[in-house]
Design a protein around this motif. Structure first.
Motif, PDB file in Angstrom:
ATOM      1  N   GLU A   1       2.211  16.094 -10.071  1.00  0.00           N
ATOM      2  CA  GLU A   1       3.066  17.464  -9.619  1.00  0.00           C
ATOM      3  C   GLU A   1       2.358  17.410  -8.731  1.00  0.00           C
ATOM      4  OE1 GLU A   1       1.768  18.454 -13.453  1.00  0.00           O
ATOM      5  OE2 GLU A   1       3.325  17.261 -13.326  1.00  0.00           O
ATOM      6  N   TYR A   2       0.667  17.008  -8.371  1.00  0.00           N
ATOM      7  CA  TYR A   2      -0.160  16.893  -7.137  1.00  0.00           C
ATOM      8  C   TYR A   2       0.122  16.048  -5.707  1.00  0.00           C
ATOM      9  CZ  TYR A   2      -3.113  19.982  -9.381  1.00  0.00           C
ATOM     10  OH  TYR A   2      -3.651  20.663 -10.632  1.00  0.00           O
ATOM     11  N   ILE A   3       1.180  14.868  -6.816  1.00  0.00           N
ATOM     12  CA  ILE A   3       1.487  14.413  -5.437  1.00  0.00           C
ATOM     13  C   ILE A   3       3.348  14.445  -4.720  1.00  0.00           C
ATOM     14  CG2 ILE A   3       3.108  12.425  -4.670  1.00  0.00           C
ATOM     15  CD1 ILE A   3       0.872  10.907  -6.676  1.00  0.00           C
ATOM     16  N   ASP A   4       3.809  15.286  -3.575  1.00  0.00           N
ATOM     17  CA  ASP A   4       4.611  15.260  -3.202  1.00  0.00           C
ATOM     18  C   ASP A   4       5.710  14.325  -2.725  1.00  0.00           C
ATOM     19  OD1 ASP A   4       7.222  16.708  -1.146  1.00  0.00           O
ATOM     20  OD2 ASP A   4       6.385  17.302   0.487  1.00  0.00           O
ATOM     21  N   ALA A   5       6.653  14.367  -3.774  1.00  0.00           N
ATOM     22  CA  ALA A   5       7.533  12.937  -3.537  1.00  0.00           C
ATOM     23  C   ALA A   5       8.429  13.522  -3.037  1.00  0.00           C
ATOM     24  CB  ALA A   5       8.329  12.868  -4.600  1.00  0.00           C
ATOM     25  N   SER A   6       8.861  15.073  -2.058  1.00  0.00           N
ATOM     26  CA  SER A   6       9.462  15.529  -1.574  1.00  0.00           C
ATOM     27  C   SER A   6       9.325  14.501   0.036  1.00  0.00           C
ATOM     28  CB  SER A   6      10.098  16.571  -1.289  1.00  0.00           C
ATOM     29  OG  SER A   6       9.537  17.243  -0.823  1.00  0.00           O
ATOM     30  N   ALA A   7       8.250  13.768   0.370  1.00  0.00           N
ATOM     31  CA  ALA A   7       8.296  13.732   1.662  1.00  0.00           C
ATOM     32  C   ALA A   7       7.667  12.323   1.053  1.00  0.00           C
ATOM     33  CB  ALA A   7       6.957  15.015   2.033  1.00  0.00           C
ATOM     34  N   SER A   8       8.308  11.735   2.881  1.00  0.00           N
ATOM     35  CA  SER A   8       7.255   9.907   3.447  1.00  0.00           C
ATOM     36  C   SER A   8       6.500  10.072   5.064  1.00  0.00           C
ATOM     37  CB  SER A   8       8.429   9.304   3.922  1.00  0.00           C
ATOM     38  OG  SER A   8       9.680   9.086   2.143  1.00  0.00           O
ATOM     39  N   PRO A   9       5.723  10.208   4.130  1.00  0.00           N
ATOM     40  CA  PRO A   9       4.292  10.039   5.153  1.00  0.00           C
ATOM     41  C   PRO A   9       4.551   8.516   5.796  1.00  0.00           C
ATOM     42  CG  PRO A   9       3.303  10.301   3.105  1.00  0.00           C
ATOM     43  CD  PRO A   9       4.782   9.833   2.968  1.00  0.00           C
ATOM     44  N   HIS A  10       4.110   8.725   7.257  1.00  0.00           N
ATOM     45  CA  HIS A  10       4.309   7.539   8.166  1.00  0.00           C
ATOM     46  C   HIS A  10       2.964   7.908   8.957  1.00  0.00           C
ATOM     47  CE1 HIS A  10       8.770   7.770   7.785  1.00  0.00           C
ATOM     48  NE2 HIS A  10       8.527   8.498   7.456  1.00  0.00           N
TER      49      HIS A  10
ATOM     50  N   MET B   1       0.765  -0.801   0.028  1.00  0.00           N
ATOM     51  CA  MET B   1      -0.192   0.303  -0.246  1.00  0.00           C
ATOM     52  C   MET B   1       0.603   0.644   0.001  1.00  0.00           C
ATOM     53  SD  MET B   1      -3.091   1.084   2.617  1.00  0.00           S
ATOM     54  CE  MET B   1      -4.154  -0.590   2.431  1.00  0.00           C
ATOM     55  N   GLU B   2       0.596   2.342  -1.121  1.00  0.00           N
ATOM     56  CA  GLU B   2       0.687   3.565  -0.470  1.00  0.00           C
ATOM     57  C   GLU B   2       0.752   4.802  -0.201  1.00  0.00           C
ATOM     58  OE1 GLU B   2       3.169   5.991  -3.826  1.00  0.00           O
ATOM     59  OE2 GLU B   2       2.375   4.499  -4.556  1.00  0.00           O
ATOM     60  N   PHE B   3       1.544   5.721  -0.096  1.00  0.00           N
ATOM     61  CA  PHE B   3       1.370   6.660   1.346  1.00  0.00           C
ATOM     62  C   PHE B   3       1.306   7.731   0.229  1.00  0.00           C
ATOM     63  CE2 PHE B   3       0.462   2.776   4.079  1.00  0.00           C
ATOM     64  CZ  PHE B   3      -0.369   3.088   4.386  1.00  0.00           C
ATOM     65  N   ILE B   4       1.028   9.185   0.483  1.00  0.00           N
ATOM     66  CA  ILE B   4       1.234  10.185   0.122  1.00  0.00           C
ATOM     67  C   ILE B   4       1.146  11.561   0.789  1.00  0.00           C
ATOM     68  CG2 ILE B   4       1.665   8.989  -2.265  1.00  0.00           C
ATOM     69  CD1 ILE B   4      -0.989  10.297  -3.703  1.00  0.00           C
ATOM     70  N   PHE B   5       1.740  12.103   0.240  1.00  0.00           N
ATOM     71  CA  PHE B   5       1.148  13.854   0.268  1.00  0.00           C
ATOM     72  C   PHE B   5       0.875  14.757  -0.846  1.00  0.00           C
ATOM     73  CE2 PHE B   5       3.844  13.731   4.541  1.00  0.00           C
ATOM     74  CZ  PHE B   5       2.961  13.861   5.256  1.00  0.00           C
ATOM     75  N   LEU B   6       0.166  15.974  -0.857  1.00  0.00           N
ATOM     76  CA  LEU B   6      -0.784  16.482  -1.775  1.00  0.00           C
ATOM     77  C   LEU B   6       0.885  17.166  -1.654  1.00  0.00           C
ATOM     78  CD1 LEU B   6      -4.205  16.221  -1.227  1.00  0.00           C
ATOM     79  CD2 LEU B   6      -3.112  14.765  -2.954  1.00  0.00           C
TER      80      LEU B   6
END
Length: 146
Positions: free
Chosen positions: A78-87, A1-6
Motif C-alpha cells: 500500500e506504500y506504492i501509489d497505484a493511482s498515479a503514473s510518474p513521468h 524499468m519501473e517508476f513509482i510514487f509513494l
C-alpha cells in the motif's frame, strides 16, 4: 524499468519529524525507481541538486540522478501509489534506459558502504554518510543483503 510514487499512507506512517532524512513531499512527490533486492522492494528517488557521490547521474551537469542515499524499503504494498503514473524528463529516461541491473548493483554497493561506515563512526566521513542516509531506518532489513 519501473517508476513509482509513494502513497499517502507511506507519508502518514513515516512522518518527517521522525524520519528527517527521507525525501517526504506528499504535495509534490519524488518519482522513485523501483527495484527488488533479495526479499525487499526498494524505492530510490530521482532528485536534482545532488552534491554527493552516491548517485547514478541522469544529468550530471544539472546534478540530477538516482539518489541511493535517500532510498527506502517498501514494507507494505500500500506504500506504492497505484493511482498515479510518474513521468520523467526524456533525457533522464534515455540515460536510465536499460540500466536496471546497474541500479540494483549500485544500490547493493551503497548498502555495503553504509554497513562498513557504520562500523567506524569515529571517522567523520563515515559519520556523515550514516547520519544523512535513509538506511539508518532500515538497518534490520539490510543486514543480510550480500
Amino acid at each position: 524499468m519501473e517508476f513509482i510514487f509513494l502513497s499517502e499512507l507511506f507519508y502518514k506512517d513515516y512522518p518527517h519529524e521522525l524520519y528527517p532524512q527521507m525525501e517526504l513531499k506528499p504535495s509534490r512527490p519524488y518519482t522513485q525507481v523501483y527495484t527488488k533486492i533479495g526479499d525487499y522492494i526498494f524505492a530510490i528517488p530521482l532528485r536534482s541538486h545532488i552534491y554527493h557521490p552516491h548517485v547514478l547521474w541522469t544529468d550530471k551537469e544539472k546534478h540530477c540522478g538516482v539518489d541511493f542515499s535517500k532510498a527506502i524499503i517498501i514494507l507494505k504494498g500500500e506504500y506504492i501509489d497505484a493511482s498515479a503514473s510518474p513521468h520523467i524528463r526524456q533525457n533522464e529516461f534515455e540515460s536510465l534506459r536499460g540500466k536496471e541491473y546497474i541500479i540494483k548493483q549500485k544500490m547493493i554497493r551503497y548498502i555495503h558502504k553504509y554497513q562498513y561506515a557504520k562500523l567506524n563512526l569515529s571517522n567523520p566521513r563515515n559519520k556523515y554518510l550514516c547520519e544523512f542516509s535513509t538506511m539508518q531506518y532500515f538497518e534490520e532489513y539490510i543486514k543480510n543483503i550480500k
